[in-house]
Enzyme design. Structure first.
Site, PDB file in Angstrom:
ATOM      1  CG  ASP A 343      -6.466  -0.183  -2.099  1.00 46.28           C
ATOM      2  OD1 ASP A 343      -7.486  -0.831  -2.367  1.00 46.28           O
ATOM      3  OD2 ASP A 343      -5.606  -0.588  -1.299  1.00 46.28           O
ATOM      4  CG  ASP A 364     -10.902  -3.705  -2.283  1.00 47.39           C
ATOM      5  OD1 ASP A 364     -12.010  -4.205  -2.518  1.00 47.39           O
ATOM      6  OD2 ASP A 364      -9.941  -4.368  -1.827  1.00 47.39           O
ATOM      7  CD1 TRP A 432     -10.301  -4.230   5.215  1.00 47.91           C
ATOM      8  CD2 TRP A 432     -10.266  -2.110   4.514  1.00 47.91           C
ATOM      9  NE1 TRP A 432      -9.004  -3.782   5.341  1.00 47.91           N
ATOM     10  CE2 TRP A 432      -8.960  -2.479   4.920  1.00 47.91           C
ATOM     11  CE3 TRP A 432     -10.481  -0.820   4.045  1.00 47.91           C
ATOM     12  CZ2 TRP A 432      -7.885  -1.591   4.861  1.00 47.91           C
ATOM     13  CZ3 TRP A 432      -9.408   0.058   3.982  1.00 47.91           C
ATOM     14  CH2 TRP A 432      -8.129  -0.323   4.380  1.00 47.91           C
TER      15      TRP A 432
END
Length: 524
Positions: A343, A364, A432
């Site tokens: 992230d 991600d 997601w």
């Protein structure tokens, strides 16, 4: 008399909601109750009347937020002593309040825009579409981030009700058609006051010239007015329509920075992505909520970051750890480095533009629900934790009516020197949420990317509703013959289809990016 007027408005709302009721009421009792309350009757209203009804719905939702915040606050005070984890409670409370204010602000702006003279022309229309999508994202961020426990049980009913109302508002808005007005849409507002001391003939931003006219200077060696970034941001005016420029000299600034949404139009300029470094080490393992792990978070509209590095030094083993989170509309990141692992970059909400940036991470590492375009960026996957795969994107579009998606255009997608491509799989992205939207256009894709290209998040969820697209890419990883066979994935051949993912279309960039003086490519 007031009761009759209110009943009349409710009747009008029922007449317009019929066209959107079924799709958004199948899953949530709160939405069913809302639409039952409105009692569907007819959908044959003019677009002007639909606009008026949307204004009523939004004003009603603002009141609902105020009521929810008061109710949750009172309930939390009553149960505070029963909470075992005070840190989690504080984070959850802060997040709830911040996201409610975020949604409220966007709805108020939307109402003002709906009442303005330019609606429903394209520029105004795209503003509202962006902000109403942001309202929904704000609510969903709460649901995602607030930990399972007593606090979540207290706030979730209100959140689910607000989510349902936000979906109805979005669908109602979509039922109003935009109008194309070339003259209105192409007009760029007068050059902002911060350019008055710079040669306006310069087509692109001149960083060195802006450093000389900076409002404040930050320097570790004491040669500036401040020695921390936070102190300089604290000095910036609130709710200002003028741009405030902060020049951050070479140095490593070990601090967690958050720009509040009350401070729009900030420009931060460094001495280069390898020279001006803002660093932190928060992660989900010590802060609990991914939203608050960001080393640098910008919530202000019109933020511009130039020539600096945003770094999170937490390694790959400690879960989500954001280096840069951007939550403000019309934000621009130019010639910056974003460095982390899971992230790493969180384009959370609204319209964002990234140009000539270096972005590196693992799981991600570009995630969120913004409408974001990346042009001429270096996107570099690095070595993840043992047993993990790399996922370059995790876009979280919630509904087909959202105004969001990631577009990676004219970028290079490559591996870092430490990535073992023989044992670690790397994918362009995973969904997601079920309407996840990502396009990779005219980019170089290295051999690090698995031939399948994309991978599921969980089972078959979202594989038919997502929008994953590729167009005119090159490189060993760009071969599409072995790509996934999902109905939601397509290799685009028609440039008209690819144009939907450009700055002009996805960001409505012609109406605001010129002011930034950042170079950009409007189309393909």
């Amino acid at each position: 008399m007031l009761v009759k007027v209110f009943s009349f408005f409710i009747l009008m709302i029922t007449m317009v909601v019929i066209g959107v009721s079924k799709e958004y009421c199948d899953d949530k009792h709160s939405c069913q109750n809302f639409l039952l309350e409105l009692k569907t009757a007819s959908s044959s209203l003019s677009e002007i009347r639909r606009r008026d009804l949307l204004i009523i719905v939004l004003k009603n939702s603002v009141r609902k937020i105020d009521m929810a915040m008061i109710g949750v606050m009172e309930d939390t005070k009553q149960h505070e002593e029963m909470e075992n984890d005070k840190l989690c409670l504080k984070e959850d409370t802060n997040l709830f309040e911040e996201m409610m204010e975020s949604a409220k602000d966007r709805m108020i702006r939307s109402v003002e825009e709906l009442l303005g003279g330019e609606f429903p022309y394209l520029g105004s229309y795209e503003n509202i579409h962006t902000w109403l999508s942001g309202v929904l994202t704000s609510y969903i961020t709460c649901i995602d981030e607030i930990g399972d426990g007593a606090y979540k049980r207290r706030v979730e009913p209100q959140l689910q009700d607000l989510i349902s109302k936000a979906k109805v508002a979005l669908a109602l808005f979509i039922s109003i058609s935009p109008r194309d007005n070339t003259e209105l849409n192409s007009v760029v507002p007068n050059s902002p006051s911060w350019l008055s001391h710079v040669d306006k003939k310069d087509l692109y931003l001149n960083a060195e010239a802006l450093k000389k006219i900076a409002d404040v200077v930050v320097a570790k060696d004491g040669t500036g007015k401040y020695n921390t970034v936070n102190a300089a941001i604290a000095a910036a005016p609130q709710h200002s329509h003028k741009r405030f420029i902060i020049y951050i000299k070479t140095g490593i600034y070990d601090e967690i920075v958050a720009i509040e949404n009350t401070k729009p139009n900030l420009t931060l300029i460094g001495d280069g992505q390898d020279s001006t470094i803002i660093t932190g080490n928060l992660s989900a393992s010590n802060v609990r909520r991914t939203f608050y792990t960001a080393t640098f978070a910008s919530n202000g509209k019109g933020f511009i970051g130039v020539d600096m590095c945003f770094r999170n030094t937490v390694g790959p083993a400690k879960g989500p750890a954001v280096a840069l989170r951007v939550s403000g509309d019309m934000s621009v990141i130019y010639r910056c480095r974003v460095e982390g692992y899971q992230d790493a970059l969180y384009p959370h909400i609204d319209r964002q533009f990234y140009r000539e940036c270096f972005i590196t991470g693992t799981v991600d590492f570009i995630c969120g629900n913004a409408a974001a375009v990346f042009q001429f960026c270096q996107i570099v996957a690095r070595q993840p934790n043992m047993g993990q795969s790399n996922f370059i994107t995790a876009q979280s579009r919630e509904t087909k009516d959202d105004k969001s998606g990631f577009s990676i255009q004219n970028c290079n997608i490559t591996a870092s020197s430490d990535l073992d491509t023989a044992t670690v799989k790397t994918y362009l992205g995973r969904p997601w949420r079920i309407f996840s939207t990502v396009a990779v256009l005219q980019s170089f894709i290295g051999d690090l990317v698995d031939p399948a290209g994309w991978t599921p998040w969980e089972g078959e969820t979202g594989l038919s509703t997502l929008h994953y697209r590729e167009y005119q890419n090159r490189g060993p990883g760009a071969v599409t013959s072995r790509r996934v066979k999902w109905s939601g994935f397509k290799v685009m051949k028609d440039p008209k289809q690819a144009t939907e993912f450009t700055v002009a279309k996805l960001l409505d960039g012609e109406t605001w990016l010129k002011e930034s003086r950042i170079p950009y490519k409007s189309g393909l």
